[in-house]
Design a protein around this motif. Sequence first.
Motif, PDB file in Angstrom:
ATOM      1  N   PHE A  13       0.837  -1.200   0.000  1.00 54.74           N
ATOM      2  CA  PHE A  13       0.000   0.000   0.000  1.00 54.74           C
ATOM      3  C   PHE A  13       0.874   1.254   0.000  1.00 54.74           C
ATOM      4  O   PHE A  13       0.592   2.214  -0.722  1.00 54.74           O
ATOM      5  N   ALA A  14       1.942   1.256   0.773  1.00 57.01           N
ATOM      6  CA  ALA A  14       2.856   2.402   0.804  1.00 57.01           C
ATOM      7  C   ALA A  14       3.455   2.656  -0.584  1.00 57.01           C
ATOM      8  O   ALA A  14       3.590   3.805  -1.009  1.00 57.01           O
ATOM      9  N   VAL A  15       3.789   1.592  -1.288  1.00 52.56           N
ATOM     10  CA  VAL A  15       4.322   1.738  -2.655  1.00 52.56           C
ATOM     11  C   VAL A  15       3.279   2.405  -3.549  1.00 52.56           C
ATOM     12  O   VAL A  15       3.600   3.318  -4.320  1.00 52.56           O
ATOM     13  N   ARG A  39       2.287  11.218   3.749  1.00 55.55           N
ATOM     14  CA  ARG A  39       2.690  11.063   5.143  1.00 55.55           C
ATOM     15  C   ARG A  39       1.860   9.989   5.853  1.00 55.55           C
ATOM     16  O   ARG A  39       2.403   9.064   6.448  1.00 55.55           O
ATOM     17  N   SER A  40       0.541  10.108   5.749  1.00 54.56           N
ATOM     18  CA  SER A  40      -0.305   9.150   6.476  1.00 54.56           C
ATOM     19  C   SER A  40      -0.286   7.765   5.832  1.00 54.56           C
ATOM     20  O   SER A  40      -0.264   6.754   6.535  1.00 54.56           O
ATOM     21  N   GLY A  41      -0.271   7.720   4.502  1.00 53.28           N
ATOM     22  CA  GLY A  41      -0.326   6.436   3.803  1.00 53.28           C
ATOM     23  C   GLY A  41       0.917   5.581   3.975  1.00 53.28           C
ATOM     24  O   GLY A  41       0.832   4.349   4.021  1.00 53.28           O
ATOM     25  N   GLU A  73      -6.892   8.261   8.659  1.00 53.51           N
ATOM     26  CA  GLU A  73      -6.541   9.552   8.079  1.00 53.51           C
ATOM     27  C   GLU A  73      -6.319   9.422   6.576  1.00 53.51           C
ATOM     28  O   GLU A  73      -6.763  10.270   5.791  1.00 53.51           O
ATOM     29  N   THR A  74      -5.665   8.369   6.153  1.00 51.56           N
ATOM     30  CA  THR A  74      -5.426   8.131   4.725  1.00 51.56           C
ATOM     31  C   THR A  74      -6.752   7.996   3.988  1.00 51.56           C
ATOM     32  O   THR A  74      -6.912   8.533   2.879  1.00 51.56           O
ATOM     33  N   HIS A  75      -7.698   7.309   4.587  1.00 56.19           N
ATOM     34  CA  HIS A  75      -9.033   7.157   4.012  1.00 56.19           C
ATOM     35  C   HIS A  75      -9.635   8.541   3.733  1.00 56.19           C
ATOM     36  O   HIS A  75     -10.199   8.793   2.664  1.00 56.19           O
TER      37      HIS A  75
END
Length: 118
Positions: A13-15, A39-41, A73-75
């Motif tokens: 997911f970070a990628v 940042r959040s992801g 937060e990413t959502h």
Amino acid sequence: MKENVIQVKSYAFAVKIVTIYKHLCENKKEYVLSKQLLRSGTSIGANVEEAIGGQSEKDFFAKLTIAYKEARETHYWVRLLTDTEFISKEESESLLFDVDELLKIIGSIQKTLRNKSN
């Protein structure tokens, strides 16, 4: 060695998040909201890694809690970037599916740990 599902999925997911961040900066010239998403992801996986290396079960749980909050937060940032037309509905659906999956896995681990300690 057994594969750690949350570790693998949060890294993948970070990628994806880094890729969408680069797209937003290069093609949409969007730098503020995309930085928040970056940042959040990416923090989700970083906190999962810290949890895995935790000194105690309490430390593990605390880092997982942070990972869960970062996923929430990413959502938010994905939805905002979609509704402001910086990312497409298709990109959004893929990211939201992945982050929802991370939230379910992390939430399930937290629930198991809470039940174990009761």
